[in-house]
Design an enzyme around this catalytic site. Structure first.
Site, mmCIF file in Angstrom:
data_model
loop_
_atom_site.group_PDB
_atom_site.id
_atom_site.type_symbol
_atom_site.label_atom_id
_atom_site.label_comp_id
_atom_site.label_asym_id
_atom_site.label_seq_id
_atom_site.Cartn_x
_atom_site.Cartn_y
_atom_site.Cartn_z
ATOM 1 N N HIS A 148 -2.589 -6.425 0.337
ATOM 2 C CA HIS A 148 -3.202 -5.277 0.998
ATOM 3 C C HIS A 148 -4.664 -5.540 1.381
ATOM 4 C CE1 HIS A 148 -3.235 -1.367 2.499
ATOM 5 N NE2 HIS A 148 -3.333 -0.631 1.403
ATOM 6 N N THR A 177 12.829 -15.165 -0.170
ATOM 7 C CA THR A 177 13.540 -15.380 -1.420
ATOM 8 C C THR A 177 14.780 -14.497 -1.445
ATOM 9 O OG1 THR A 177 13.365 -15.341 -3.848
ATOM 10 C CG2 THR A 177 12.146 -13.661 -2.655
#
Length: 415
Positions: free
Chosen positions: A386, A333
Site C-alpha cells: 500500500h 502462487t
C-alpha cells in the site's frame, strides 16, 4: 596436494552448508567432477573439481557451515585410488574430541551449544571479529532486519560492561528444564533455506504496508477452451495446456494497464519496470521457491507452459540455478493445488504484488435476477504494498485480471 575451496557463488552469498559429499575419501576425482553439494540460502550448488587426483582428506563434514574461499577437502594428484589418507578427516577428529576430552555427562550440553552456534547467521567478517575479540556470537544481538550479525554488532557487544556480558553466561548454566517422557518431542534443525524463507517472510511483513483484496473468477470459458483444445495443443507443442499460461497472460495484460504493480521501491524512488518476468511459486520438499518465467509478454501459451514445466522439474530435483530465481517483477502462487479455497499470499520482496490462485469449486451463481447456474468458480487474492499501490488501483488490477480470464480470447490482444 591440491586444496578444494568453496568458490565464489554469487554477490549476495558468502557462506553455505555442506549438504552431501558426492565423492568418498580414497576415490578418484577427475577435473570437472562434482564432489560436494552445498546448500545456500537460495539453491543447492554442486561444486566441481578444478583439478584431478584422489580425494585424500575431507575437512568439513555434512551439516558444517563453510565460507567462500574456505578449504573443505584435499586432492592428491599422485595418490592411487583407494589409498588410505595420511591423516583422519578433520571433521571426524573434531567430532571425537568432546568424547575424549570431556566427561560423558557434559557431551549433550556441548553438542547443544554447537548446534545453537551453527544456527546463527553472521557475515564472515563478523565471525572473524568475534573470534579475535573472544565474543560469543550467541550473545550478540543483530541490528540487520534479516537477522544477520554484522561486524558493528560484534563491536557493540564488545563495548558492553563486563557484567552485562557475564549475565548471559550465567543464565546459560541454569539447569535445563526436564523433558516429560510422557510428552515426546522431536527436535529437527531447520535447513538453511527454511531459515531464509522464514526471515524473508517476516521481513516482508515488517517492511511493507501489505494489504489483500479479493475477487472471484468464473472459470467456465477457460475450462471450455482447454477441453476443446488440449489434445491438439499437446499434439502440436508436446506440452499440456494448463491454467498457468492463462493466468500469466492475464497478469501481464493487467500489469500493462496498472504499471505500479510491476514496480519496486528503492529508497525514495519508484523503479517502474517495463519488462514482465513473472515468478511462479513452486512447492518443494525444502520449501517454496519462486523460479521466474522471463519476458512472459513475448511468449506464446506453449512457451509459457513449457517454461513452467521445466522450472518445476528443476525445482523439485534441486537443479535450479541462481539465475532461475533472480529478477522477478510479479509473482503468482497457486494454493488451489493443495485444496485451499482462499488465502492471503505474502509479498515476495522487493516486489509489490502477488496474485493467489485457489481451488476451482462448483457453486451456484446468479446469472441475472431470475437465473441461477452452477459454475466453476475460483477465488483470487491480490496482496499488494500500500506504500505505492492505492486500494483503487489494486482492486482495478484484480478486476482486469478477472475480465481477461473470463474472456480468454482477449488474452491474445491484451496479454
Amino acid at each position: 596436494m591440491v586444496e578444494v575451496k568453496v568458490p565464489e557463488l554469487a554477490e549476495s552469498i558468502t557462506e553455505g552448508t555442506i549438504a552431501k559429499w558426492l565423492k568418498n575419501v580414497g576415490e578418484k576425482v577427475n577435473k570437472g567432477d562434482d564432489i560436494v553439494e552445498l546448500e545456500t540460502d537460495k539453491v543447492n550448488v554442486q561444486i566441481a573439481a578444478e583439478d584431478e587426483g584422489v580425494l585424500t582428506e575431507i575437512k568439513k563434514g555434512e551439516g558444517d557451515t563453510v565460507e567462500v574461499g574456505e578449504v573443505i577437502a584435499v586432492l592428491d594428484p599422485n595418490a592411487a585410488p583407494g589409498e588410505a589418507p595420511k591423516a583422519a578427516p578433520e571433521a571426524k577428529k573434531e567430532e571425537a574430541q568432546p568424547e575424549a576430552q570431556a566427561p560423558k555427562a557434559e557431551a549433550p550440553a556441548a553438542a547443544e551449544a554447537a548446534e545453537s552456534h551453527e544456527r546463527l547467521v553472521a557475515t564472515p567478517a563478523a565471525r572473524k571479529l568475534a573470534r579475535e575479540l573472544g565474543i560469543d556470537l550467541k550473545t550478540v544481538a543483530a541490528s540487520d532486519p534479516l537477522g544477520r550479525i554484522r561486524p558493528e554488532d560484534v563491536k557493540r557487544e564488545a563495548t558492553k560492561p563486563a557484567a552485562s556480558q557475564a549475565q548471559p553466561a550465567a543464565s546459560a548454566t541454569a539447569p535445563k528444564a526436564t523433558e516429560n517422557p510422557a510428552k515426546p518431542v522431536e527436535r529437527v534443525r531447520m535447513t538453511r533455506r527454511r531459515q531464509t524463507i522464514a526471515t524473508r517472510l517476516v521481513e516482508a511483513q515488517h517492511t511493507a504496508a501489505m494489504l489483500t483484496t479479493f475477487n472471484e473468477v468464473d472459470m467456465t470459458a477457460i475450462m471450455d477452451v482447454r477441453a476443446r483444445r488440449k489434445d491438439a495443443f499437446m499434439k502440436k507443442h508436446d506440452v499440456k495446456l494448463g491454467f498457468m499460461s492463462f493466468f500469466t497472460k492475464a497478469v501481464v495484460g493487467a500489469l500493462k494497464e496498472f504499471p505500479l504493480l510491476n514496480a519496486e521501491i528503492q529508497g525514495t524512488d519508484l523503479l517502474i519496470k517495463k519488462f514482465y518476468d513473472i515468478g511462479i511459486a513452486v512447492s518443494t520438499d525444502e520449501g517454496l521457491v519462486v523460479p521466474v518465467v522471463r519476458d512472459a509478454d513475448r511468449k506464446t501459451f506453449a512457451e509459457i507452459e513449457r517454461d513452467i514445466a521445466d522450472l518445476a522439474v528443476k525445482a523439485r530435483s534441486g537443479k535450479l540455478t541462481l539465475a532461475d530465481l533472480q529478477g522477478g517483477t510479479f509473482t503468482i502462487t497457486n494454493g488451489g493445488t493443495f485444496g485451499s479455497l482462499i488465502s492471503t499470499p505474502i509479498l515476495n520482496a522487493p516486489q509489490v504484488g502477488i496474485l493467489g490462485m485457489h481451488k476451482i469449486q462448483y457453486r451456484p451463481v446468479a446469472i441475472d435476477k431470475e437465473t441461477m447456474e452452477i459454475r466453476p468458480m475460483m477465488y483470487l487474492a491480490l496482496s499488494y504494498d500500500h506504500r505505492i499501490v492505492d486500494g483503487k488501483e489494486a482492486v482495478s488490477f484484480l478486476v482486469k485480471v478477472k475480465e481477461l480470464l473470463e474472456d480468454p480470447e482477449s488474452l491474445l490482444l491484451e496479454g
